[in-house]
Write a protein that holds these residues in place. Structure first.
Motif, PDB file in Angstrom:
ATOM      1  N   CYS A 191       0.865  -1.191   0.000  1.00 11.42           N
ATOM      2  CA  CYS A 191       0.000   0.000   0.000  1.00 11.42           C
ATOM      3  C   CYS A 191       0.890   1.226   0.000  1.00 11.42           C
ATOM      4  O   CYS A 191       1.213   1.794   1.047  1.00 11.42           O
ATOM      5  CB  CYS A 191      -0.940  -0.029   1.211  1.00 11.42           C
ATOM      6  N   ASP A 192       1.313   1.584  -1.208  1.00  9.41           N
ATOM      7  CA  ASP A 192       2.142   2.771  -1.412  1.00  9.41           C
ATOM      8  C   ASP A 192       3.397   2.740  -0.531  1.00  9.41           C
ATOM      9  O   ASP A 192       3.693   3.661   0.205  1.00  9.41           O
ATOM     10  CB  ASP A 192       1.343   4.036  -1.126  1.00  9.41           C
ATOM     11  N   GLY A 193       4.127   1.644  -0.575  1.00 13.34           N
ATOM     12  CA  GLY A 193       5.376   1.556   0.170  1.00 13.34           C
ATOM     13  C   GLY A 193       6.361   0.687  -0.583  1.00 13.34           C
ATOM     14  O   GLY A 193       6.355   0.646  -1.805  1.00 13.34           O
ATOM     15  N   GLU A 236       4.931 -12.554  -4.171  1.00 11.62           N
ATOM     16  CA  GLU A 236       3.771 -12.002  -4.882  1.00 11.62           C
ATOM     17  C   GLU A 236       3.328 -10.742  -4.138  1.00 11.62           C
ATOM     18  O   GLU A 236       2.904 -10.793  -2.986  1.00 11.62           O
ATOM     19  CB  GLU A 236       2.627 -13.025  -4.926  1.00 11.62           C
ATOM     20  N   VAL A 237       3.483  -9.573  -4.807  1.00 19.95           N
ATOM     21  CA  VAL A 237       3.170  -8.272  -4.201  1.00 19.95           C
ATOM     22  C   VAL A 237       1.822  -7.806  -4.715  1.00 19.95           C
ATOM     23  O   VAL A 237       1.629  -7.630  -5.928  1.00 19.95           O
ATOM     24  CB  VAL A 237       4.258  -7.243  -4.531  1.00 19.95           C
ATOM     25  N   GLY A 238       0.847  -7.642  -3.816  1.00 18.11           N
ATOM     26  CA  GLY A 238      -0.472  -7.128  -4.176  1.00 18.11           C
ATOM     27  C   GLY A 238      -0.719  -5.778  -3.539  1.00 18.11           C
ATOM     28  O   GLY A 238       0.177  -5.176  -2.933  1.00 18.11           O
ATOM     29  N   GLY A 239      -1.983  -5.233  -3.656  1.00 16.39           N
ATOM     30  CA  GLY A 239      -2.290  -3.939  -3.062  1.00 16.39           C
ATOM     31  C   GLY A 239      -2.283  -2.840  -4.100  1.00 16.39           C
ATOM     32  O   GLY A 239      -2.718  -3.041  -5.233  1.00 16.39           O
ATOM     33  N   ALA A 240      -1.813  -1.667  -3.748  1.00 17.57           N
ATOM     34  CA  ALA A 240      -1.869  -0.509  -4.653  1.00 17.57           C
ATOM     35  C   ALA A 240      -0.593   0.303  -4.536  1.00 17.57           C
ATOM     36  O   ALA A 240       0.079   0.286  -3.516  1.00 17.57           O
ATOM     37  CB  ALA A 240      -3.077   0.356  -4.312  1.00 17.57           C
ATOM     38  N   LEU A 265      -6.842   3.470  -5.385  1.00 15.75           N
ATOM     39  CA  LEU A 265      -6.742   4.443  -4.302  1.00 15.75           C
ATOM     40  C   LEU A 265      -7.991   5.314  -4.294  1.00 15.75           C
ATOM     41  O   LEU A 265      -8.475   5.752  -5.342  1.00 15.75           O
ATOM     42  CB  LEU A 265      -5.487   5.320  -4.458  1.00 15.75           C
ATOM     43  N   ASP A 266      -8.490   5.602  -3.082  1.00 14.58           N
ATOM     44  CA  ASP A 266      -9.686   6.434  -2.919  1.00 14.58           C
ATOM     45  C   ASP A 266      -9.216   7.867  -2.679  1.00 14.58           C
ATOM     46  O   ASP A 266      -8.678   8.198  -1.610  1.00 14.58           O
ATOM     47  CB  ASP A 266     -10.506   5.918  -1.735  1.00 14.58           C
ATOM     48  N   CYS A 283      -5.632   4.317   1.305  1.00 14.51           N
ATOM     49  CA  CYS A 283      -5.036   3.105   0.748  1.00 14.51           C
ATOM     50  C   CYS A 283      -5.312   1.983   1.722  1.00 14.51           C
ATOM     51  O   CYS A 283      -4.758   1.977   2.831  1.00 14.51           O
ATOM     52  CB  CYS A 283      -3.537   3.279   0.531  1.00 14.51           C
ATOM     53  N   GLY A 284      -6.159   1.049   1.347  1.00 12.37           N
ATOM     54  CA  GLY A 284      -6.550  -0.008   2.272  1.00 12.37           C
ATOM     55  C   GLY A 284      -7.320   0.615   3.425  1.00 12.37           C
ATOM     56  O   GLY A 284      -8.332   1.273   3.247  1.00 12.37           O
TER      57      GLY A 284
END
Length: 493
Positions: free
Chosen positions: A367-369, A397-401, A430-431, A478-479
């Motif tokens: 999440c943005d890291g 395996e890298v998921g998220g945003a 991302l919101d 993010c999350g």
């Protein structure tokens, strides 16, 4: 002299030499009056016509300076001088053709008690066979003697009973000296000649002797070795020693002693032998002390540290798959025989283990890291090193945003980087709550609360901004995290 006729001066000529059509003369006396006690030595250089080149004064150490003779020697002149007032010393010094002092030495004698002053015209100086010879005056208890002295061409003398030392003489150039011509009266004289019958000659005897008898017995050289802790002639340390004694004739005798102290009285030995062998009578490991006698007759102690080489060695080794150790790459127990540095057989038992490569899988959310150096969504295969130093394969395996924010753009209508755009991965991950850009004065340049984020470098009323640096603020979710970011954008047209 160098004083004009209307001034008091009492100067005496002593000697001169002519070299290269030039006259070098030495004289002495009181240049400022008529004293016969306050006298100094002068040397002048003139042409054969009496034209002055220079005149210099030579202040000698002591009282009542006097000069006897000047001679030509090598590249200059040697002058014999002295002090006429007791205590009296003889002085030799050498000058070059310009009057500079090259060396100067003072002489005194053990038999001279200096109670009687030296009178006039008692010295003569010559050079012969590479040496200087001069006559000197010596007296003891009121009994005067004439002494003949021999030195080398620099005034050095090896006679131990003669006190001789280097001295410093600094010449002083006489400024504006005054010389004047004189008229000589020439007359003829006739003498009455009287014939006389000489008396029969009378015999006399002179006894010649050295002030100190110089022979091989006056200087001896001795070499001696002693043991540490002993003493020889009062000395107990290694070195060169010179002692002065008096012979039966009353002369000095010098003994030169070269003393050596045998210091190698203790010796350490570290020796390694093979099992079954011996050294110096010893075959088991340990520390042994032995006492010997050296060639100088001194005790010598030897400490022996004896090591016996072991013939068997166990090794337990782990290596990574694909590597080798001691030539082996498969697990097992191996036995090898080697020759040690001491020349002994050595048996090694090797227990070898092979560590296989490890593989692993991990799934993480980004999440943005950044995770293990990865800041983008995707699948990555990394090769790592295990604690044992072996390769280990990890599939990540890298998921998220994630997002990308450029820091510079150029709205110059060349269709290259004309619009500032923030990109998110994946899309709609991302919101967005709020985004705004401010100029250097803090005025709002652009704002939005929804995707996409795109700015063309113009004001809200359509005017173009000039080159500059703008600040931005970004607020998004993010999350489960609410994130606020700040940064700068450079606009270049």
């Amino acid at each position: 002299g160098h004083r004009s006729a209307n001034n008091d001066a009492r100067l005496y000529g002593a000697s001169l030499k002519i070299l290269n059509d030039t006259i070098y003369s030495v004289y002495m006396g009181d240049e400022n009056g008529s004293s016969i006690d306050d006298t100094e030595v002068f040397i002048q250089k003139t042409t054969l016509n009496g034209e002055l080149v220079w005149v210099k004064k030579y202040p000698l150490p002591g009282v009542n300076d006097w000069a006897d003779e000047i001679i030509i020697s090598g590249d200059g002149f040697v002058v014999l001088a002295r002090n006429r007032v007791a205590p009296s010393d003889l002085i030799l010094f050498k000058i070059d053709h310009e009057g500079r002092v090259l060396w100067a030495r003072k002489f005194d004698y053990s038999g001279n008690d200096n109670t009687i002053s030296i009178g006039s015209t008692q010295g003569q100086l010559i050079e012969a066979n590479g040496s200087l010879y001069f006559t000197a005056y010596s007296e003891s208890s009121g009994s005067p003697d004439i002494v003949i002295v021999k030195t080398d061409l620099e005034g050095n003398i090896s006679d131990t009973c003669v006190e001789n030392s280097n001295i410093t003489i600094v010449p002083v150039t006489i400024q504006n000296p005054s010389f004047f011509p004189v008229t000589l009266s020439v007359f003829n004289a006739s003498n009455n000649v009287v014939n006389r019958t000489p008396m029969q000659p009378r015999k006399t005897s002179l006894e010649s002797k050295f002030l100190c008898e110089r022979s091989t017995t006056l200087e001896t050289f001795l070499s001696q070795t002693i043991c540490e802790g002993d003493m020889y002639e009062g000395y107990s340390m290694t070195g060169m020693y010179s002692d002065q004694f008096t012979t039966d004739e009353g002369c000095d005798s010098i003994r030169n002693l070269e003393l050596t102290v045998a210091t190698e009285l203790f010796k350490e030995e570290v020796v390694q032998i093979c099992a079954g062998n011996s050294y110096a009578g010893y075959s088991t490991p340990g520390i042994y002390q032995d006492t010997f006698v050296t060639m100088a007759g001194c005790d010598s102690i030897r400490n022996l540290e004896l090591t016996v080489t072991e013939l068997f060695e166990e090794e337990v080794v782990q290596i990574c798959a694909g590597n080798s150790y001691a030539g082996y790459s498969s697990p097992g127990i191996y036995q090898d025989t080697f020759i040690t540095m001491a020349g002994c057989d050595s048996i090694r038992n090797l227990n070898l283990t092979i560590l296989e490569s490890l593989s692993g899988f991990a799934s993480v959310s980004l999440c943005d890291g950044s995770v293990m150096g990865h800041n983008m969504v995707g699948t990555y295969v990394d090769t790592l090193t295990s604690v044992a130093g072996c390769d280990s394969i990890l599939t990540l395996e890298v998921g998220g945003a994630s997002k990308y924010i450029p820091n510079v753009f150029s709205p110059n209508d060349d269709n290259i980087n004309d619009v500032f755009t923030i990109t998110q991965f994946p899309e709609d991950a991302l919101d967005l709550h709020y985004f705004a850009i401010f100029d250097r004065f803090g005025d709002m340049a652009f704002e939005t609360d929804s995707w996409p984020i795109e700015w063309n470098g113009k004001t809200q009323d359509g005017k173009e901004f000039q080159n500059g640096v703008f600040a931005f603020v970004l607020n998004y979710t993010c999350g489960s995290s609410d994130v606020i970011e700040h940064g700068t954008i450079t606009l270049v047209r």
